[in-house]
Design an enzyme around this catalytic site. Structure first.
Site, PDB file in Angstrom:
ATOM      1  CG  HIS A 187     -61.957 -20.734  50.002  1.00 16.48           C
ATOM      2  ND1 HIS A 187     -62.431 -22.258  49.366  1.00 16.48           N
ATOM      3  CD2 HIS A 187     -63.025 -20.325  49.603  1.00 16.48           C
ATOM      4  CE1 HIS A 187     -63.194 -22.711  49.413  1.00 16.48           C
ATOM      5  NE2 HIS A 187     -64.364 -21.538  50.223  1.00 16.48           N
ATOM      6  CB  CYS A 188     -62.888 -16.959  45.296  1.00 15.24           C
ATOM      7  SG  CYS A 188     -64.413 -15.369  45.035  1.00 15.24           S
ATOM      8  CB  ILE A 189     -66.460 -16.643  49.858  1.00  8.65           C
ATOM      9  CG1 ILE A 189     -67.390 -14.684  50.101  1.00  8.65           C
ATOM     10  CG2 ILE A 189     -65.262 -17.213  51.644  1.00  8.65           C
ATOM     11  CD1 ILE A 189     -66.932 -14.012  51.052  1.00  8.65           C
TER      12      ILE A 189
END
Length: 382
Positions: A187-189
């Site tokens: 999951h890429c912020i």
């Protein structure tokens, strides 16, 4: 000395932060472990105690809610910060740097090239943000299980307790997004989205174009600085200290301080772009390596855990040697899988089910609107 002192402080804080993030643990005796306990355990506890004393028992609960939202819930705050850095940095460079273009070493076309690179950064970022990462649904999980079978090494038959569907191999439930994602990487912020089979290529292109803009901006900034030094002959100039009024011969440090004083914003953006370019280069190459190996960040973590477990067992050496990544199909196939991905919502079983559902609905609709004969024998519509 102030310049070098400030630089040393920034580097020290950065190294400490990276070390705490990577190696810091709640238990341990290393400097990173101690710093982790101070930053992540003792300081939050002290802050909560102070807030409770000053504002009452609700204040710590509010702090916990804010922290949970920022760190454990999907939110656009980091996206807004990213846009501020990218757009703000580009505008600052246009204002501070483009006034020196064209020049003997930089022609005017660099302005348009820079805008094109900036556009590609924002476009690939938006595509990575908005593209479906490959959400697993009750309609497509059977197809995905056939495409990526369980290898009984790092993936086995499991049920997602949250989505209440079987988990295909290579998928993972993302707690922040609340969905299972096929071929989950992480999951890429920065894009506020998972990276999966559907948007992996956009994530890689996002990294590539940001690497390009950092290298391009850093190169242009250094070229402009070099031209200023050469045009003003700064290396042979004599400088006057504004405080002591003493005359000083040029040194690299003195010239650097002069450029910071006269072209501060340009130098700041140039240094920032150069440093971030080095970081992005390593990150981009790392993700290309993962693609080459036919694995993902999530799977790499699983492989590391399995190997660690086997090393603890007496007969683990033989099983360790027999481990094989069945999802590694070779260089071409691995990259083709990323850059020409399947559409998880256009798989055979799902399309067939939708066609059957559509046929049933059409039949019901035709029955509902079909004319019927009344008691007098005449046709009438219902």
């Amino acid at each position: 000395m102030n310049f070098w002192l400030i630089t040393a402080l920034y580097v020290s804080v950065g190294v400490l932060g990276i070390g705490v993030f990577i190696w810091g643990k709640g238990e341990g005796k290393s400097c990173f472990d101690r710093a982790y306990r101070v930053i992540c355990i003792h300081f939050p506890a002290a802050l909560k105690w102070a807030l409770k004393k000053c504002f009452g028992p609700r204040a710590p609960a509010v702090l916990d809610a804010v922290w949970t939202y920022l760190c454990y819930k999907s939110n656009p705050i980091v996206q807004l910060f990213y846009l501020a850095v990218l757009v703000g940095g580009y505008i600052v460079f246009v204002i501070a740097g483009y006034s020196h273009v064209p020049s003997p070493m930089l022609s005017s076309h660099h302005k348009w090239t820079g805008f094109f690179v900036f556009f590609m950064c924002t476009w690939t970022w938006w595509k990575a943000c908005s593209t479906d990462p490959g959400i697993v649904t009750p309609k497509n999980f059977e197809d995905l299980i056939e495409i990526w079978p369980w290898d009984e090494q790092i993936f086995s038959k499991q049920q997602c307790t949250t989505c209440d569907i079987p988990k295909p191999a290579r998928s993972k439930h993302c707690g922040m997004c609340g969905v299972c994602v096929a071929k989950f990487d992480h999951h890429c912020i920065w894009i506020n989205n998972c990276v999966g089979v559907g948007n992996h290529k956009w994530f890689l292109l996002f990294l590539w174009w940001h690497l390009v803009i950092c290298c391009y901006g850093g190169g242009m900034g250094l070229t402009i600085a070099y031209e200023i030094i050469r045009e003003k002959d700064l290396l042979n100039a004599v400088f006057i200290d504004p405080v002591t009024r003493q005359r000083q011969n040029a040194t690299y440090l003195v010239v650097g301080q002069y450029l910071l004083a006269t072209e501060g914003m340009l130098i700041f953006v140039t240094v920032l772009a150069t440093v971030m370019g080095l970081v992005l280069c390593g990150f981009f190459l790392w993700h290309l390596y993962l693609v080459r190996q036919g694995t993902t960040t999530n799977e790499l973590s699983k492989w590391s855990y399995v190997r660690w477990i086997l090393k603890q067992e007496e007969e683990g050496a033989e099983r360790l040697a027999s481990l094989k990544n069945i999802y590694n199909n070779g260089l071409r196939a691995n990259f083709r899988e990323v850059f020409f991905p399947i559409d998880v919502h256009q798989l055979p079983r799902q399309l067939a089910q939708e066609a059957r559902d559509g046929g049933k609905q059409g039949a019901k609709a035709s029955q509902a609107t079909a004319p019927r004969r009344g008691k007098n024998g005449k046709l009438k519509k219902t």
